[in-house]
Scaffold this motif. Structure first.
Motif, short mmCIF file in Angstrom:
data_model
loop_
_atom_site.label_atom_id
_atom_site.label_comp_id
_atom_site.label_asym_id
_atom_site.label_seq_id
_atom_site.Cartn_x
_atom_site.Cartn_y
_atom_site.Cartn_z
N GLY A 116 0.79 -1.23 0.00
CA GLY A 116 0.00 0.00 0.00
C GLY A 116 0.82 1.27 0.00
O GLY A 116 0.27 2.37 0.09
N ARG A 117 2.15 1.13 -0.08
CA ARG A 117 3.01 2.31 -0.06
C ARG A 117 3.57 2.54 -1.46
O ARG A 117 3.89 1.60 -2.17
N PRO A 118 3.73 3.82 -1.85
CA PRO A 118 4.19 4.13 -3.21
C PRO A 118 5.72 4.16 -3.31
O PRO A 118 6.40 4.30 -2.29
N PRO A 119 6.25 4.06 -4.51
CA PRO A 119 7.70 4.26 -4.67
C PRO A 119 8.08 5.72 -4.47
O PRO A 119 7.23 6.60 -4.51
N CYS A 120 9.37 5.94 -4.27
CA CYS A 120 9.90 7.27 -3.96
C CYS A 120 9.78 8.22 -5.14
O CYS A 120 9.94 7.83 -6.29
N THR A 121 9.48 9.50 -4.85
CA THR A 121 9.42 10.51 -5.91
C THR A 121 10.60 11.48 -5.82
O THR A 121 10.53 12.61 -6.33
N ASN A 122 11.66 11.07 -5.10
CA ASN A 122 12.92 11.82 -5.13
C ASN A 122 12.85 13.24 -4.63
O ASN A 122 13.57 14.11 -5.11
N ARG A 123 11.99 13.48 -3.64
CA ARG A 123 11.92 14.83 -3.09
C ARG A 123 13.12 15.13 -2.20
O ARG A 123 13.45 16.28 -1.94
N GLY A 124 13.72 14.07 -1.66
CA GLY A 124 14.91 14.26 -0.83
C GLY A 124 14.62 14.58 0.63
O GLY A 124 15.53 14.82 1.41
N PHE A 125 13.36 14.57 1.03
CA PHE A 125 13.02 14.92 2.41
C PHE A 125 13.03 13.69 3.33
O PHE A 125 12.11 13.49 4.11
N CYS A 126 14.07 12.88 3.24
CA CYS A 126 14.15 11.68 4.08
C CYS A 126 14.43 12.06 5.53
O CYS A 126 13.86 11.47 6.45
N ASN A 127 15.32 13.02 5.72
CA ASN A 127 15.66 13.44 7.08
C ASN A 127 14.57 14.30 7.71
O ASN A 127 14.66 14.64 8.88
N GLU A 128 13.59 14.68 6.93
CA GLU A 128 12.56 15.57 7.43
C GLU A 128 11.27 14.82 7.72
O GLU A 128 10.28 15.41 8.14
N GLY A 129 11.27 13.52 7.49
CA GLY A 129 10.04 12.75 7.63
C GLY A 129 9.39 12.62 6.27
O GLY A 129 9.03 13.62 5.65
N CYS A 130 9.24 11.38 5.80
CA CYS A 130 8.73 11.14 4.44
C CYS A 130 7.21 11.16 4.47
O CYS A 130 6.57 10.27 5.04
N ILE A 131 6.60 12.19 3.85
CA ILE A 131 5.14 12.29 3.89
C ILE A 131 4.47 11.15 3.12
O ILE A 131 3.52 10.55 3.61
N PRO A 132 4.92 10.83 1.90
CA PRO A 132 4.20 9.79 1.15
C PRO A 132 4.43 8.36 1.64
O PRO A 132 3.83 7.43 1.08
N ASN A 133 5.28 8.15 2.62
CA ASN A 133 5.53 6.80 3.15
C ASN A 133 6.30 5.91 2.20
O ASN A 133 6.22 4.68 2.27
N ALA A 134 7.06 6.50 1.27
CA ALA A 134 7.91 5.67 0.41
C ALA A 134 9.12 5.18 1.18
O ALA A 134 9.66 4.12 0.91
N LYS A 135 9.53 5.96 2.16
CA LYS A 135 10.66 5.56 3.00
C LYS A 135 10.14 4.76 4.19
O LYS A 135 9.18 5.14 4.83
N PHE A 136 10.82 3.68 4.46
CA PHE A 136 10.48 2.85 5.62
C PHE A 136 10.69 3.61 6.93
O PHE A 136 11.61 4.42 7.07
N SER A 137 9.84 3.37 7.90
CA SER A 137 10.14 3.67 9.31
C SER A 137 9.36 2.64 10.12
O SER A 137 8.38 2.07 9.62
N THR A 138 9.77 2.38 11.35
CA THR A 138 8.96 1.44 12.14
C THR A 138 7.61 2.08 12.48
O THR A 138 6.66 1.37 12.76
#
Lengths: 202, 544
Positions: B213-235
């Motif tokens: 249910g999560r989309p692939p990354c759109t290369n916004r680069g906001f990994c350290n800022e919290g990924c809004i679209p949930n493309a980046k994993f977090s627990t």
């Protein structure tokens, strides 16, 4: 203070309707208007305004207003400052007592207050703080000069480079949600990104 | 528009409504099987795996339960609220920076704001004493963690190359690499190639194709800022919702202030503060997963007459051997625009300098990551750590788009004098603030010098003019290290404390050495292995 920009025609705020609502709200608040400072007093605000202009190398009052608002809010908050040396006072004390000490050091060296000193004199005092070599006054025993300088820099530079006008000047594409970046390879830009005048549309 | 205080310790969640955990506690006064203190990289995995194994689990988290869609923003300054901002006292020749630099606050912990670089450790990382005669060997080997590395990579669908030239595991990863590469990663790989250095696309806990249910990354680069679209994993978005589905309870905005013990010296649960009120959670097993600073702090602060030097501290090593990664950022200026803000920060790397090489004059090594950057972080680091301000800083920043960056992840060796202890200053909960002391050793400094030189060679080979180096660190580890000998370590190879059988410590605190790799995957693999061990043991009866 002259400001060249590689991107004179770029305004990141022209893209604001492409941003998500939360981000839009946060960034727009940086344009003001700002309420009166809640913690800082008039003289502190005047001195911090001058200090911010020197540290950021910018005279534009609308941007400096945002920096002062940010500093005031930070000092009012009880959230914590990530880290501090065990011998350094907490940031509220460091900055408020530090501003007084800067004023006193200026009077010691130039016989005038910081506010009435020449710009070059204000600059010299700040440059000396960075090196820990400001005119000797007893206050430096409890207000470490370099920690004071670094704390002012950290807050003011953080606020300055979060201002959308500054983003436009440095050619930062800004928030890109929901649309994202697609042309990320060398030499490529998405159609809406900052471009230098005359640069190929690639 | 009304200006409100932009900084809040607790954030509203569930679309702006703060959920009052305490009014509907699932277990309340009941003793549960496992209480986990801290729901970050390790705590999230533990909560999921243990509840899946049928155990009653309560996770207690000091910060909020974030909702990425309403709490996160595409903004650097705002993202600092995701960090653990509480003041820590930081001393030493190389006093560490905390907060957004390394520690998270809220469910998901640091995984909410990390670059998602996902490396396995190498075999030699576990045998430093044997190979190099320094530090200590781990009580476990690479092969003990291997199945858990594989499980974690598959659980979150790590995107990575088909083959890697370094380490024991050389691919393939479950999901393909993310393409295209950012300009900064491209020039890094080109520079490496010119210099005869092997490089690779980076394995990342960021999706290259849809999953769950999560989309692939759109290369916004906001990994350290919290990924809004949930493309980046977090627990926060991956393990915790699944844990709750399995029956786990997560209590948020709740600061654990002490671990409780009985007359026999076993732990019985924890005490915590929520909105100024004190509560207890009783548990058969307590696992402390609260970050390499707060974990020893809690153990030391839970001292009793029976354990006057803190819990699990027979060895006296709780809080000692603190390690970080040297993380210096090396910049070069190019004639062409690199635009460090585009693409996820790290997309290419090399580990050609990872293992010890006697010719270099120091032991151990480092990874070099092509690393992106954004205006606030770069300007602040340039100012506070690089000494730039005024006109000089402004000029560098006006050329922001022309800089390329390489960051090192350098191994730092453990030393007892680098440590966390309790200070005399109290925080808002009445707890002693942690006092951290850190200085680099001669070996660490030589390694840093070598890595900076190599990074500059790579950037220069590709046409960059070396510009500046900003000292930085990342990743805090050690402080409750694992080992076989109870006199020389805090926990065993399964993160069980030597002194108290029903007290576990499971996060980067248990690391024996720091390696030259980003640590998150290893933290999670250790947590998955600990969960397996604990679930099996608890099926057999009380822990003794």
């Amino acid at each position: 203070m002259a400001h060249y920009s590689h991107y004179p025609n770029y305004d990141v705020l022209s893209l604001i309707n492409e941003w998500d609502d939360h981000t839009k709200e946060i960034v727009l608040k940086r344009l003001g208007p700002f309420p009166e400072p809640q913690l800082l007093e008039e003289k502190e605000v005047k001195m911090l305004r001058l200090i911010a202009k020197h540290l950021c190398y910018d005279n534009r009052d609308d941007i400096i207003d945002w920096i002062l608002y940010y500093v005031d809010q930070r000092l009012k908050s009880n959230i914590g400052e990530n880290q501090r040396k065990s011998t350094t006072p907490e940031e509220k004390v460091l900055i408020r007592e530090g501003v007084k000490a800067i004023d006193k050091a200026t009077q010691t060296k130039y016989g005038k207050t910081f506010i009435s000193a020449e710009i070059s004199e204000q600059f010299e005092i700040l440059a000396a703080l960075q090196l820990g070599s400001a005119p000797l006054i007893p206050e430096w025993a409890t207000i470490p000069q370099q920690d004071l300088f670094d704390k002012l820099l950290d807050m003011m530079i953080g606020a300055y480079y979060s201002h959308p006008t500054v983003w436009s000047e440095i050619g930062y594409g800004g928030p890109a949600y929901p649309r994202g970046y697609y042309r990320i390879e060398l030499g490529w830009t998405d159609p809406w990104e900052p471009r230098r005048p005359g640069a190929a549309k690639k | 528009m009304e200006n409100k205080d932009p900084l809040q310790h607790n954030c509203d969640h569930y679309d702006g409504h703060r959920y009052s955990d305490m009014k509907c506690r699932k277990y309340g006064d009941q003793e549960v099987d496992v209480c986990i203190v801290g729901v970050g990289a390790a705590g999230g995995v533990l909560a999921y795996e243990l509840s899946k194994a049928g155990l009653q689990v309560v996770g207690i988290e000091a910060g909020p339960f974030w909702n990425p869609q309403t709490d996160f923003a595409s903004d650097e300054l705002h993202s600092y609220s995701l960090a653990w901002q509480d003041t820590r006292l930081s001393d030493g020749n190389d006093a560490l920076k905390f907060g957004h630099n390394n520690s998270g606050r809220g469910v998901g912990g640091g995984t909410v704001h990390f670059t998602a670089v996902f490396y396995r450790f190498h075999e030699n990382d576990f045998r430093v004493k044997t190979i190099d005669g320094v530090a200590e060997d781990w009580p476990i080997s690479y092969y003990d963690l291997e199945p858990y590395y594989q499980k974690i990579e598959n659980d979150i669908k790590v995107s990575g190359p088909k083959s890697l030239p370094w380490g024991t595991f050389q691919g393939p990863y479950p999901y393909p690499v993310r393409e295209p590469l950012s300009a900064n990663s491209q020039i890094f790989q080109e520079g490496c190639e010119i210099r005869g250095i092997r490089s690779s696309v980076t394995p990342l806990a960021i999706l290259s194709a849809p999953f769950d249910g999560r989309p692939p990354c759109t290369n916004r680069g906001f990994c350290n800022e919290g990924c809004i679209p949930n493309a980046k994993f977090s627990t926060l978005i991956q393990h915790v919702p699944k844990a709750i589905q399995q029956g786990a309870e997560i209590l948020t905005d709740s600061m654990v202030t002490s671990i409780l013990t009985d007359k026999k010296g076993k732990v019985t649960g924890v005490e915590f503060v929520h909105d100024g009120q004190i509560y207890r959670q009783l548990a058969r097993v307590v696992i402390v997963s609260a970050f390499a600073i707060e974990t020893p702090r809690l153990l030391l602060n839970s001292a009793t007459a029976q354990y006057p030097f803190g819990l699990a501290n027979r060895s006296g090593l709780v809080g000692k051997n603190l390690m970080v990664h040297s993380g210096h950022d090396v910049f070069a200026k190019f004639d062409e625009e690199i635009r460090l803000y585009k693409g996820t920060p790290v997309m290419a790397f090399t580990q050609d300098f990872y293992a010890s090489d006697p010719s270099r004059g120091f032991v151990r090594g480092y990874s070099l990551n092509a690393h992106g950057n954004r205006p606030v972080a770069l300007a602040k680091n340039l100012a506070v750590d690089g000494g730039y301000w005024g006109k000089g800083l402004r000029e560098v920043m006006l050329d922001f788009n022309f800089y390329g960056q390489v960051s090192l992840v350098g191994e730092v060796l453990p030393r007892e004098e680098n440590a966390v202890s309790l200070s005399n200053e109290k925080d808002e909960y009445g707890l002693p603030r942690p006092l951290i002391h850190f200085s680099y050793s001669e070996n660490d400094n030589r390694l840093i010098k070598d890595a900076i030189q190599k990074a500059n060679e790579i950037l220069s080979a590709r046409g960059g003019k070396p510009a500046f180096v900003i000292p930085d660190t990342g990743h805090v580890m050690g402080t409750c290290r694992m080992g076989i000998d109870p006199e020389n370590s805090v926990v065993n190879g399964f993160c069980q404390s030597h002194d108290i059988p029903n007290l576990f410590i499971c996060d980067s605190s248990v690391f024996v050495t720091s390696s030259g790799s980003n640590p998150t995957e290893t933290i999670m693999a250790i947590a998955a292995r600990t969960a397996d061990y604990l679930a099996n043991k608890m099926r057999q009866g009380p822990l003794a």
